[in-house]
Design a protein around this motif. Structure first.
Motif, PDB file in Angstrom:
ATOM      1  N   GLU A 113      63.364  11.696  37.594  1.00  0.00           N
ATOM      2  CA  GLU A 113      64.213  12.819  37.157  1.00  0.00           C
ATOM      3  C   GLU A 113      65.288  12.308  36.192  1.00  0.00           C
ATOM      4  O   GLU A 113      65.580  12.931  35.169  1.00  0.00           O
ATOM      5  CB  GLU A 113      64.866  13.479  38.374  1.00  0.00           C
ATOM      6  N   ASP A 137      58.353  24.264  35.509  1.00  0.00           N
ATOM      7  CA  ASP A 137      59.181  23.730  36.600  1.00  0.00           C
ATOM      8  C   ASP A 137      59.089  24.590  37.863  1.00  0.00           C
ATOM      9  O   ASP A 137      59.094  25.823  37.785  1.00  0.00           O
ATOM     10  CB  ASP A 137      60.656  23.668  36.161  1.00  0.00           C
ATOM     11  N   LYS A 193      69.455  21.041  42.582  1.00  0.00           N
ATOM     12  CA  LYS A 193      68.224  21.810  42.347  1.00  0.00           C
ATOM     13  C   LYS A 193      67.895  22.782  43.481  1.00  0.00           C
ATOM     14  O   LYS A 193      68.190  22.502  44.651  1.00  0.00           O
ATOM     15  CB  LYS A 193      67.047  20.832  42.194  1.00  0.00           C
ATOM     16  N   LYS A 223      60.321  19.165  37.129  1.00  0.00           N
ATOM     17  CA  LYS A 223      61.526  19.522  36.374  1.00  0.00           C
ATOM     18  C   LYS A 223      61.366  18.933  34.981  1.00  0.00           C
ATOM     19  O   LYS A 223      60.728  17.890  34.842  1.00  0.00           O
ATOM     20  CB  LYS A 223      62.765  18.945  37.079  1.00  0.00           C
ATOM     21  N   ILE A 242      58.906  14.869  38.941  1.00  0.00           N
ATOM     22  CA  ILE A 242      60.060  14.012  39.245  1.00  0.00           C
ATOM     23  C   ILE A 242      59.909  13.355  40.611  1.00  0.00           C
ATOM     24  O   ILE A 242      60.722  12.513  40.990  1.00  0.00           O
ATOM     25  CB  ILE A 242      61.403  14.783  39.170  1.00  0.00           C
TER      26      ILE A 242
END
Lengths: 388, 94
Positions: A249, B12, B46, B60, B65
Motif C-alpha cells: 500500500e 478498489d 480505509k 487500493k 495491497i
C-alpha cells in the motif's frame, strides 16, 4: 522556462555554491565539523566510515564521498584526512580536482594534532571561500536541472495528495526537458508491475523487476530470523498510525511521486544519468541514505513529501518539504514549505498544485532558501554500508 | 453532515476516509453512493466497500495491497487487524 545557477567546469549547474568540508574517515569528523562551524556558509559532510572496510563496502564509501563532493551544488572542497585511513585523502582530492573544482587538503597526522589541523583547515577553507564567493548565477537551461523525488513519514495523504502533486511537477519538468530521479527500492514492493510497464524498453523493465526482486529477497531473509521477529515490520509505526497498513500500500502511494513519464533507466547508488528524463535509483529506503544517493547522482534540488511531518535537510541541496496533510502543515509550519492539502479539501486541483510546485522548485533552484536551509538542518547525508 | 470517503480507483474494494468517521455517520463514497460505516475510522484510514472473505485480495490504487486475514464486512475499518501482506516478509503476518 529556465533557472539561474552556477556554471561548473564539468558542464553541470549548481543551484547553491557550497564550500564543503569532507572528512575521508570518521576520525577526521571533529576537525571537519569544527572547521565548518568556523566558516559561515560552509557545509560538513559528516559520516562514520572510511576505514576498516573491504571490497564493495569500501568502494561504496569511496564513490559516495567522491560523487557527493563533486555534485553540482559544490563550489569548492576542503578534504580532511587523518593520515592512516583506507580511503585516502589524496584519492578524494584528485577526484575533486578532476571535476575542475578548487580543492585543499589537511591531514591531521601531518599537521601534528587535531587543534593544529583545525587551524590549518580554517585558513585553507577561508581561502577557498574567497575563491568561490565572486562567482555569480547565470541563466541555465531546464535540461541541466535534476530534481530528487523523496518521501518519508508517509501517511494516507501522501498517496492521494502530496505524491500526486510531486508526480505532476515531475511530469511538467521532464516535458520541458528536465530530469527527475526517484529511489528507495525497499518501498517499491507491490508496485513493480506498474513501474515495469512504464519502462522505455524491455531491458529497463527487466532491470526494474530484478532490482526490486533482489531487495525483496534480502528483506525476506532479514525478516525470517525468529530472534528478531519483533523487528520484522517493513513500514514504520507512524505509517500504521497514518492509515497505511502494508508495504505494498505504501509503495502504490509512493510511486505517484514519480508521475507518469517513461522510466529511462535504473541507476546505481549515486550514479548520474547520461540523458535527461525520469530514472529510478537503487537506494535504501532510509531518507538520509536515499537523499545522499540522489544528490550524489546530480540532483540539485530535492522535493520531499511527508504526511506525518519531518524536519530534515541536506547539507548539499535545498530540500522542499511538501505535505498533503492540513494538520501536519499547520503544526509543522516551522519545517514544511508547501501544502498540497487543498487537493483533499477540494480547494485546489492536482494540475494547479503541480504547476505551483514547479514554480516553487524553479524559485528555489534560482536561490530562494527553503525552511530546512534557514534552520540549518543537515541530517540527510549518510553513506550506506553494503549489505552482507 | 455527510462524511467523505475516497475510492481512488474503480477496481478498489476499500475507500479512504477524508475525515474521521464514527459508527452510524452518513458517508458518501467519492461523491456517489452511500455507505453505512460500522466502526470508528480515523482520518486517512480505509473502509471496506464490500464484504471481503478471508484470503481475498484487498485492492487500493487499483492494485493488491494485501489479503484479508479474517472476513471483512462492508463498512468495516480495514487495517492491521484484518489485512496483511507477505511481500518482503515470507511467512509472517501482521
Amino acid at each position: 522556462m529556465n533557472f539561474f545557477g552556477y556554471a561548473r567546469k564539468d558542464g553541470t549547474f549548481g543551484v547553491r555554491n557550497h564550500l564543503v568540508i569532507v572528512p575521508t574517515v570518521f576520525c577526521g569528523g571533529w576537525v571537519a565539523r569544527k572547521i565548518a562551524s568556523m566558516i559561515p556558509g560552509s557545509q560538513c559532510l559528516n559520516h562514520p566510515v572510511g576505514c576498516s572496510q573491504v571490497g564493495y563496502d569500501l568502494e561504496l564509501t569511496a564513490h559516495t564521498l567522491k560523487r557527493a563532493a563533486t555534485s553540482p551544488n559544490v563550489g569548492a572542497v576542503l578534504v580532511v584526512g587523518l593520515g592512516c585511513e583506507r580511503f585516502k585523502a589524496s584519492e578524494l582530492a584528485e577526484a575533486v580536482a578532476a571535476s575542475g573544482r578548487p580543492v585543499e587538503t589537511v591531514i591531521i597526522q601531518e599537521e601534528g594534532s587535531s587543534v593544529k589541523a583545525l587551524q590549518a583547515g580554517v585558513r585553507l577553507g577561508t581561502k577557498l571561500l574567497r575563491h568561490i564567493q565572486t562567482e555569480r548565477r547565470v541563466e541555465a537551461p531546464l535540461a541541466s536541472l535534476a530534481v530528487g523525488l523523496e518521501c518519508g513519514g508517509t501517511d494516507a495523504t501522501s498517496g492521494i495528495a502530496a505524491n500526486p502533486t510531486l508526480g505532476r511537477m515531475s511530469d511538467k519538468l521532464i516535458s520541458r526537458g528536465g530530469s527527475a530521479i526517484f529511489s528507495e527500492t525497499t518501498e517499491l514492493l507491490g508496485a513493480e508491475h506498474i513501474l515495469a510497464s512504464r519502462a522505455v524498453n524491455e531491458k529497463v523493465a527487466a532491470e526494474i523487476l530484478s532490482t526490486i526482486a533482489r531487495t525483496e529477497e534480502y528483506l525476506a531473509r532479514a525478516t525470517a530470523d525468529e530472534m528478531y521477529a519483533h523487528r520484522s515490520a517493513l513500514i514504520s509505526t507512524g505509517n500504521f498510525d497514518g492509515g497505511v497498513t502494508t508495504v505494498a500500500e505504501k509503495a502504490l502511494g509512493n510511486i505517484h511521486k514519480a508521475g507518469t513519464q517513461p522510466i529511462k533507466g535504473v541507476l546505481g547508488f549515486g550514479e548520474r544519468p547520461t540523458a535527461p528524463g525520469l530514472y529510478l535509483m537503487d537506494t535504501p529506503g532510509q531518507d538520509a541514505e536515499s537523499v545522499t544517493g540522489l544528490v550524489a547522482g546530480g540532483c540539485q534540488v530535492v522535493v520531499f513529501t511527508t504526511g506525518r511531518g519531518t524536519p530534515t535537510g541536506s547539507p548539499l541541496a535545498p530540500v522542499i518539504k511538501v505535505t498533503g496533510n492540513a494538520v501536519t502543515y499547520s503544526r509543522m509550519a516551522d519545517d514544511i514549505d508547501f501544502s498540497a492539502a487543498g487537493i483533499i479539501d477540494g480547494t485546489e486541483s492536482l494540475e494547479e498544485a503541480g504547476e505551483r510546485l514547479l514554480r516553487e522548485v524553479l524559485e528555489v533552484a534560482s536561490g530562494k532558501k527553503v525552511k530546512a536551509e534557514w534552520l540549518g538542518h543537515d541530517e540527510l547525508f549518510a553513506v550506506p554500508r553494503a549489505l552482507g | 453532515m455527510v462524511k467523505r470517503l475516497l475510492q481512488i480507483d474503480e477496481r478498489d474494494n476499500v475507500a479512504v476516509a477524508l475525515e474521521e468517521i464514527l459508527p452510524g455517520d452518513r458517508c458518501s463514497v467519492s461523491g456517489n453512493g452511500d455507505l453505512k460505516v460500522l466502526d470508528k475510522v480515523p482520518f486517512g484510514h480505509k473502509v471496506a466497500l464490500e464484504d471481503i472473505p478471508p484470503g481475498e485480495k484487498v485492492v487500493k490504487y487499483g492494485s493488491e495491497i494485501g489479503r484479508a486475514t479474517v472476513a471483512i464486512r462492508r463498512g468495516s475499518w480495514v487495517h492491521v487487524h484484518n489485512l496483511s501482506s507477505d511481500r518482503g516478509r515470507v511467512g509472517r503476518t501482521g
